[in-house]
Design an enzyme around this catalytic site. Structure first.
Site, short mmCIF file in Angstrom:
data_model
loop_
_atom_site.label_atom_id
_atom_site.label_comp_id
_atom_site.label_asym_id
_atom_site.label_seq_id
_atom_site.Cartn_x
_atom_site.Cartn_y
_atom_site.Cartn_z
N SER A 51 0.84 -1.19 0.00
CA SER A 51 0.00 0.00 0.00
C SER A 51 0.88 1.25 0.00
O SER A 51 1.75 1.39 -0.85
CB SER A 51 -0.95 -0.04 1.20
OG SER A 51 -1.97 0.92 1.09
N ASP A 87 -14.29 -13.76 6.30
CA ASP A 87 -13.41 -12.65 6.67
C ASP A 87 -14.25 -11.39 6.82
O ASP A 87 -14.73 -10.83 5.83
CB ASP A 87 -12.33 -12.47 5.61
CG ASP A 87 -11.28 -11.44 6.00
OD1 ASP A 87 -11.51 -10.70 6.98
OD2 ASP A 87 -10.25 -11.36 5.32
N ASP A 100 -9.05 -3.48 -5.30
CA ASP A 100 -8.93 -4.42 -4.19
C ASP A 100 -9.64 -3.93 -2.94
O ASP A 100 -9.47 -4.48 -1.86
CB ASP A 100 -7.45 -4.71 -3.88
CG ASP A 100 -6.71 -3.49 -3.32
OD1 ASP A 100 -7.31 -2.41 -3.17
OD2 ASP A 100 -5.51 -3.63 -3.01
N HIS A 107 -7.29 -5.87 -0.50
CA HIS A 107 -6.15 -5.10 0.01
C HIS A 107 -5.46 -5.78 1.20
O HIS A 107 -4.24 -5.69 1.35
CB HIS A 107 -6.61 -3.70 0.40
CG HIS A 107 -5.52 -2.69 0.47
ND1 HIS A 107 -4.86 -2.25 -0.65
CD2 HIS A 107 -4.95 -2.03 1.52
CE1 HIS A 107 -3.94 -1.35 -0.30
NE2 HIS A 107 -3.98 -1.22 1.01
N ASP A 165 -5.84 -9.18 1.90
CA ASP A 165 -5.38 -10.50 1.49
C ASP A 165 -3.94 -10.47 1.02
O ASP A 165 -3.20 -11.45 1.21
CB ASP A 165 -6.24 -11.04 0.33
CG ASP A 165 -7.66 -11.39 0.76
OD1 ASP A 165 -7.89 -11.60 1.96
OD2 ASP A 165 -8.53 -11.47 -0.12
N GLN A 183 -3.80 -11.10 5.49
CA GLN A 183 -4.71 -10.73 6.57
C GLN A 183 -6.15 -10.86 6.06
O GLN A 183 -6.37 -10.89 4.85
CB GLN A 183 -4.44 -9.28 7.01
CG GLN A 183 -3.06 -9.03 7.59
CD GLN A 183 -2.87 -9.58 8.99
OE1 GLN A 183 -3.77 -10.19 9.57
NE2 GLN A 183 -1.68 -9.38 9.53
#
Length: 349
Positions: free
Chosen positions: A137, A274, A293, A315, A317, A321
């Protein structure tokens, strides 16, 4: 004759036993990889080590990981931002893996300076001439900043789900702040203050000493990640970027001796178990149909050699996470990291 044959057989068996013992000894005394948390301004602390099972990820230079916005290094001494990645790389032969800690909420230039300081510390610890940066990111923008101002210290930059052309989610937040109708823009002030409070909390929970907490500035984030302001950033810190928003990067992914790579996902909702997927599905609506994402558009993520920009990942994954709950229909993110680090190894990085 029988005696000679027996002696030969015994000698052969002894030789085989010695060889097998040597192999077993080698396998149990393989080089150990070491994982460091660089959460203090004065250095990095060893938090874990693992024996290597292979040399698949045995890169020439250390792996240095840079977190994104609202990021951390190792939370409460147990939860890694890059969940499971350091352990995977160590088991596959990476000698040194470092998780860096920059301000959770600030501009790429401020965070980039903090990252550069940690790169200098890591070079001193390892004796390495260069490092391989992996940034998720906003961490990808931070990594580009370092590679631009100090290319002699960086072997490669791998950006993961990074907004190199800006994020439309950031654009949406800016509009919300600008259109705030509360008295004295009280709502905007509360939102900004809450962002910065979360940033301070993440710093503290990552192990940053309370008397040395890093500066947080929510408005500065827009200077790096909005569509308008990232163009200014790109002009100051160029890299192997496309010339147009949805274009492809140049075929040569090396700039000033630094190799650039990128990958991302294109699906906000990937696993119904999730809970974070539902939030990312909402933020993904700000892209108005563009593949994304949840926080970064596919077109914005491209840098250097594009490994893939269509993984069925969101974002979170792409850092494995939340807690490793990712799509059952896609490659495990840990495999993607290991494959990329093997690529760096084969390129001499």
């Amino acid at each position: 004759m029988k005696t000679i044959t027996s002696k030969i057989s015994l000698a052969s068996i002894s030789s085989i036993s010695i060889a097998l013992s040597a192999i077993a000894l080698t396998s149990t005394t393989a080089n150990a990889g070491t994982y460091y948390n660089c959460a203090t301004p004065t250095g990095c602390s060893e938090v874990e080590s693992k024996n290597a099972r292979s040399n698949y990820n045995d890169t020439q230079y250390p792996i240095v990981m840079a977190h994104g916005f609202f990021g951390w290094s190792r939370l409460i001494g147990s939860l890694d931002y890059f969940n499971g990645v350091p352990q995977t790389l160590m088991r596959n032969g990476t000698e040194n893996v470092f998780a860096t800690k920059t301000s959770s909420v600030n501009s790429a230039e401020v965070r980039g300076e903090q990252l550069l300081s940690q790169v200098n510390t890591i070079k001193a610890i390892t004796g390495a001439q260069k490092v391989n940066l992996i940034g998720h990111s906003q961490g990808g923008l931070d990594s580009r900043y370092v590679a631009t101002i100090a290319p002699e210290k960086i072997a490669s930059v791998t950006s993961v789900s990074s907004p190199h052309k800006g994020s439309k989610t950031t654009d949406f937040v800016i509009k919300v702040l600008e259109n705030d109708q509360t008295p004295n823009k009280f709502g905007s002030k509360v939102l900004i203050a809450s962002f910065e409070a979360v940033g301070l909390s993440l710093d503290a929970l990552s192990g940053v000493p309370l008397n040395q907490l890093q500066q947080q500035n929510a408005l500065n984030v827009t200077n790096s990640t909005s569509s308008e302001n990232v163009a200014i950033f790109n002009a100051k810190y160029p890299a192997a970027l496309p010339t147009t928003y949805c274009g492809q990067p140049p075929s040569n992914n090396i700039v000033n001796g630094v190799g650039y790579y990128s990958w991302t996902g294109n699906t906000p909702l990937t696993n119904p178990l999730d809970t974070s997927d539902y939030t990312l599905s909402l933020t993904g609506l700000t892209f108005e149909g563009e593949a994304n994402d949840g926080l970064v558009g596919v077109c914005s993520s491209r840098l250097g050699y594009v490994i893939r920009d269509n993984y069925r990942m969101n974002h979170l994954d792409t850092i494995n996470q939340l807690l490793g709950i990712t799509s059952w229909l896609e490659t495990n993110p840990l495999t993607v990291y290991s494959t990329q680090v093997n690529r760096l190894k084969n390129q001499g990085y």
